[in-house]
Design a protein around this motif. Structure first.
Motif, PDB file in Angstrom:
ATOM      1  N   UNK A 104       0.833  -1.198   0.000  1.00 48.62           N
ATOM      2  CA  UNK A 104       0.000   0.000   0.000  1.00 48.62           C
ATOM      3  C   UNK A 104       0.870   1.252   0.000  1.00 48.62           C
ATOM      4  N   UNK A 105       0.399   2.273  -0.689  1.00 51.02           N
ATOM      5  CA  UNK A 105       1.092   3.558  -0.716  1.00 51.02           C
ATOM      6  C   UNK A 105       0.556   4.431   0.415  1.00 51.02           C
ATOM      7  N   UNK A 106       1.463   5.068   1.137  1.00 47.77           N
ATOM      8  CA  UNK A 106       1.073   6.036   2.170  1.00 47.77           C
ATOM      9  C   UNK A 106       1.872   7.314   1.956  1.00 47.77           C
ATOM     10  N   UNK A 107       1.387   8.406   2.489  1.00 48.69           N
ATOM     11  CA  UNK A 107       2.116   9.662   2.401  1.00 48.69           C
ATOM     12  C   UNK A 107       3.307   9.640   3.343  1.00 48.69           C
ATOM     13  N   UNK A 108       4.337  10.370   2.986  1.00 51.29           N
ATOM     14  CA  UNK A 108       5.542  10.433   3.820  1.00 51.29           C
ATOM     15  C   UNK A 108       5.212  10.861   5.246  1.00 51.29           C
ATOM     16  N   UNK A 109       4.252  11.749   5.406  1.00 51.86           N
ATOM     17  CA  UNK A 109       3.873  12.223   6.737  1.00 51.86           C
ATOM     18  C   UNK A 109       3.328  11.097   7.616  1.00 51.86           C
ATOM     19  N   UNK A 110       2.801  10.050   7.007  1.00 50.04           N
ATOM     20  CA  UNK A 110       2.273   8.920   7.759  1.00 50.04           C
ATOM     21  C   UNK A 110       3.324   7.886   8.092  1.00 50.04           C
ATOM     22  N   UNK A 111       4.563   8.210   7.807  1.00 52.00           N
ATOM     23  CA  UNK A 111       5.655   7.252   7.932  1.00 52.00           C
ATOM     24  C   UNK A 111       6.762   7.796   8.844  1.00 52.00           C
ATOM     25  N   UNK A 112       6.403   8.584   9.856  1.00 52.85           N
ATOM     26  CA  UNK A 112       7.388   9.299  10.665  1.00 52.85           C
ATOM     27  C   UNK A 112       8.403   8.365  11.342  1.00 52.85           C
ATOM     28  N   UNK A 113       7.949   7.320  11.982  1.00 53.84           N
ATOM     29  CA  UNK A 113       8.879   6.411  12.681  1.00 53.84           C
ATOM     30  C   UNK A 113       9.879   5.788  11.706  1.00 53.84           C
ATOM     31  N   UNK A 114       9.396   5.343  10.552  1.00 51.22           N
ATOM     32  CA  UNK A 114      10.291   4.742   9.561  1.00 51.22           C
ATOM     33  C   UNK A 114      11.283   5.774   9.048  1.00 51.22           C
ATOM     34  N   UNK A 115      10.856   7.029   8.921  1.00 50.01           N
ATOM     35  CA  UNK A 115      11.752   8.085   8.467  1.00 50.01           C
ATOM     36  C   UNK A 115      12.874   8.303   9.483  1.00 50.01           C
ATOM     37  N   UNK A 116      12.543   8.318  10.759  1.00 50.87           N
ATOM     38  CA  UNK A 116      13.552   8.469  11.809  1.00 50.87           C
ATOM     39  C   UNK A 116      14.537   7.299  11.763  1.00 50.87           C
ATOM     40  N   UNK A 117      14.034   6.087  11.562  1.00 50.09           N
ATOM     41  CA  UNK A 117      14.913   4.917  11.485  1.00 50.09           C
ATOM     42  C   UNK A 117      15.814   4.973  10.253  1.00 50.09           C
TER      43      UNK A 117
END
Length: 127
Positions: A104-117
């Protein structure tokens, strides 16, 4: 599982992912450097890492959804006929583990924890 990539420069990239259960409670994560990679290839490597993580755990018979903020990667995983041949190696690895999985595609804003990792993955490589 949600995944992300951080590309600081052409030499510094990291990927990260978070595994959550159906209630949104985190049950696992990963953060690794990937070196010099084009962003689509690095996102595919994140998919492979997520699939390997799923394979190592006991998720037999359970719904497993991989979320990514890369519309390209989600489309390629869902539609095998449009996959770019230059990424055949990551696709080949992903196919070993990808049965019974939704993408599934999600917006970058919905992926904060993964972005930090993903940021931590860059730091692991260059500190």
């Amino acid at each position: 599982m949600s995944m992300d990539l951080l590309l600081v420069s052409l030499e510094k990239a990291g990927i990260g992912g978070v595994r959550r259960d159906h209630r949104g409670i985190m049950s696992g994560m990963f953060s690794v450097p990937v070196g010099t990679k084009e962003s689509n290839e690095a996102k595919l490597i994140a998919v492979v890492k997520a699939l390997e993580s799923k394979h190592r755990q006991d998720f037999a018979g359970k719904e497993f959804v991989i979320e990514s903020d890369s519309a390209n990667v989600v489309q390629w995983m869902n539609e095998t006929s449009i996959r770019p041949w230059r990424y055949k190696d990551p696709f080949s690895l992903a196919e070993r583990f990808s049965s019974q999985i939704s993408f599934a595609h999600i917006l970058r804003e919905g992926n904060h924890c993964a972005n930090v990792l993903a940021k931590q993955g860059v730091l692991k490589q260059w500190t």
